[in-house]
Enzyme design. Sequence first.
Site, PDB file in Angstrom:
ATOM      1  N   PRO A  84      62.000  81.208  37.329  1.00 54.68           N
ATOM      2  CA  PRO A  84      61.138  80.539  38.308  1.00 54.68           C
ATOM      3  C   PRO A  84      60.290  79.497  37.600  1.00 54.68           C
ATOM      4  O   PRO A  84      59.633  79.801  36.601  1.00 54.68           O
ATOM      5  CB  PRO A  84      60.278  81.688  38.862  1.00 54.68           C
ATOM      6  CG  PRO A  84      60.300  82.739  37.793  1.00 54.68           C
ATOM      7  CD  PRO A  84      61.611  82.600  37.093  1.00 54.68           C
ATOM      8  N   GLN A 114      59.651  84.948  43.765  1.00 58.15           N
ATOM      9  CA  GLN A 114      58.601  85.379  42.843  1.00 58.15           C
ATOM     10  C   GLN A 114      57.242  85.242  43.506  1.00 58.15           C
ATOM     11  O   GLN A 114      56.888  84.181  44.017  1.00 58.15           O
ATOM     12  CB  GLN A 114      58.603  84.583  41.547  1.00 58.15           C
ATOM     13  CG  GLN A 114      57.597  85.202  40.559  1.00 58.15           C
ATOM     14  CD  GLN A 114      57.478  84.463  39.252  1.00 58.15           C
ATOM     15  OE1 GLN A 114      57.003  83.340  39.208  1.00 58.15           O
ATOM     16  NE2 GLN A 114      57.884  85.111  38.164  1.00 58.15           N
ATOM     17  N   HIS A 119      59.475  87.475  28.981  1.00 60.84           N
ATOM     18  CA  HIS A 119      59.293  86.224  28.255  1.00 60.84           C
ATOM     19  C   HIS A 119      58.743  86.632  26.891  1.00 60.84           C
ATOM     20  O   HIS A 119      57.582  87.041  26.769  1.00 60.84           O
ATOM     21  CB  HIS A 119      58.316  85.306  28.992  1.00 60.84           C
ATOM     22  CG  HIS A 119      58.195  83.959  28.373  1.00 60.84           C
ATOM     23  ND1 HIS A 119      57.684  82.870  29.041  1.00 60.84           N
ATOM     24  CD2 HIS A 119      58.513  83.494  27.133  1.00 60.84           C
ATOM     25  CE1 HIS A 119      57.689  81.811  28.249  1.00 60.84           C
ATOM     26  NE2 HIS A 119      58.181  82.171  27.078  1.00 60.84           N
ATOM     27  N   ARG A 148      63.584  75.880  30.978  1.00 65.95           N
ATOM     28  CA  ARG A 148      63.638  74.418  30.965  1.00 65.95           C
ATOM     29  C   ARG A 148      65.014  73.877  30.608  1.00 65.95           C
ATOM     30  O   ARG A 148      65.407  72.805  31.063  1.00 65.95           O
ATOM     31  CB  ARG A 148      62.594  73.871  29.991  1.00 65.95           C
ATOM     32  CG  ARG A 148      61.261  73.521  30.627  1.00 65.95           C
ATOM     33  CD  ARG A 148      60.510  74.710  31.110  1.00 65.95           C
ATOM     34  NE  ARG A 148      59.393  74.316  31.991  1.00 65.95           N
ATOM     35  CZ  ARG A 148      58.733  75.161  32.767  1.00 65.95           C
ATOM     36  NH1 ARG A 148      59.067  76.443  32.783  1.00 65.95           N
ATOM     37  NH2 ARG A 148      57.747  74.741  33.530  1.00 65.95           N
ATOM     38  N   GLY A 196      62.841  82.913  27.305  1.00 65.85           N
ATOM     39  CA  GLY A 196      62.044  82.202  26.318  1.00 65.85           C
ATOM     40  C   GLY A 196      62.903  81.558  25.245  1.00 65.85           C
ATOM     41  O   GLY A 196      63.518  82.269  24.446  1.00 65.85           O
ATOM     42  N   GLY A 197      62.980  80.240  25.238  1.00 68.39           N
ATOM     43  CA  GLY A 197      63.664  79.527  24.170  1.00 68.39           C
ATOM     44  C   GLY A 197      65.175  79.603  24.182  1.00 68.39           C
ATOM     45  O   GLY A 197      65.816  79.220  23.206  1.00 68.39           O
ATOM     46  N   LYS A 242      58.194  90.121  35.975  1.00 68.53           N
ATOM     47  CA  LYS A 242      58.372  89.182  34.865  1.00 68.53           C
ATOM     48  C   LYS A 242      57.061  89.150  34.087  1.00 68.53           C
ATOM     49  O   LYS A 242      56.000  88.888  34.649  1.00 68.53           O
ATOM     50  CB  LYS A 242      58.715  87.786  35.370  1.00 68.53           C
ATOM     51  CG  LYS A 242      59.108  86.803  34.265  1.00 68.53           C
ATOM     52  CD  LYS A 242      59.614  85.485  34.851  1.00 68.53           C
ATOM     53  CE  LYS A 242      60.228  84.602  33.767  1.00 68.53           C
ATOM     54  NZ  LYS A 242      59.223  84.076  32.823  1.00 68.53           N
ATOM     55  N   CYS A 245      52.351  84.099  33.958  1.00 68.66           N
ATOM     56  CA  CYS A 245      51.839  82.723  34.006  1.00 68.66           C
ATOM     57  C   CYS A 245      50.432  82.664  33.418  1.00 68.66           C
ATOM     58  O   CYS A 245      49.560  83.444  33.808  1.00 68.66           O
ATOM     59  CB  CYS A 245      51.834  82.207  35.437  1.00 68.66           C
ATOM     60  SG  CYS A 245      51.297  80.489  35.578  1.00 68.66           S
ATOM     61  N   MET A 291      57.488  76.375  38.425  1.00 69.76           N
ATOM     62  CA  MET A 291      56.644  75.691  39.397  1.00 69.76           C
ATOM     63  C   MET A 291      57.002  74.209  39.487  1.00 69.76           C
ATOM     64  O   MET A 291      57.199  73.540  38.459  1.00 69.76           O
ATOM     65  CB  MET A 291      55.169  75.841  39.029  1.00 69.76           C
ATOM     66  CG  MET A 291      54.634  77.253  39.191  1.00 69.76           C
ATOM     67  SD  MET A 291      54.679  77.834  40.905  1.00 69.76           S
ATOM     68  CE  MET A 291      53.503  76.706  41.671  1.00 69.76           C
TER      69      MET A 291
END
Length: 342
Positions: free
Chosen positions: A23, A76, A182, A245, A223-224, A150, A106, A25
């Site tokens: 998820p 989420q 994460h 990302r 993560g990564g 999460k 977050c 934003m």
Amino acid sequence: MPSAVPPAGALPDPASIRLSVAPMMDWTDSHCRVFHRLLAPSARLYSEMVHANAVIHGDRTKLLAMDPVEHPVALQLGGSEPAQLAQAARIGAERGFDEINLNCGCPSDRVQAGRFGACLMREPTLVADGVAAMIAAVATLDRPVPVTVKCRLGVDDDHEYERFLAFIDAVADAGCGTFVVHARNAWLKGLSPKENREVPPLRYDWAWRLKRERPGLQVVVNGGIATLDDALSHLAHADGAMLGRAAYHDPYTLHRIDAALRGVPLQPRDQLLGSLRPYAESQLAQGVPLRHISRHILGLYHGQPGGRAYRQVLSEGAHLPGAGWALVEQAMAATVRAAAAA
């Protein structure tokens, strides 16, 4: 040690969590998820975080927009008040989401001010109460809807694995059987949300250790993760790998990983993009501006000859009145010309 009794809540299909898209934003809206579904038929998709209060009192048509092609797709939620979370979870499940995920990771100032997100890592009892309420709220539906969490490894100077494990155990005892980890801490002071995704060191070994020590739980690592090799390395130790990302900035990576996991040939980028046309044209016919869709496909030719020309055509033209699918075809044609001239 926690009870050996399996979690009370439903679990996602194990095959559907091997690959997922985080998820994000302002990014993983319904248009984005439709595109990602075309790229990765087996991936589990997640909505942007929506606060439970917004789900209850806001514009659900906009906030909970979802196309049937997206399944399996998770909603989420942000929040910390159990009754509010329960009501929002029920609404989301009734709107057709396949999973309700609680955000405990977050780190933004807005999230901290509202006592939700990563700061909940310090309040395992409150999280457990919220999860139990959410599970109870969706338990009477005619289909199983998992409630998942999460989270991070901890916040600020939490560097004890035992504290992280105690958080997991408390929430698992409330019925949650699936955790997306994460694998880095969240710094609540001094780092921006962007820096929180990059600066705190990754400790994948904690997530892998969690799976070893709590084999009855589903553990997805986030993560990564940016390549097929990255994803495969986590699948050797955990139940799933979640891209963030990388799936957005280089969407073909998402397709590459999905195809490898399914054992099917890769599709060319232009073919994948062409499959988006019926959806895009249906949205355009409903008055949705092209830019709302095209912003999610800008990275498809990332790192490819002609990729810059493709992005330029879309970026310069999508906001203009009357922009339609023809602009996407122009962008693909520009890519071919630029690649031939290279």
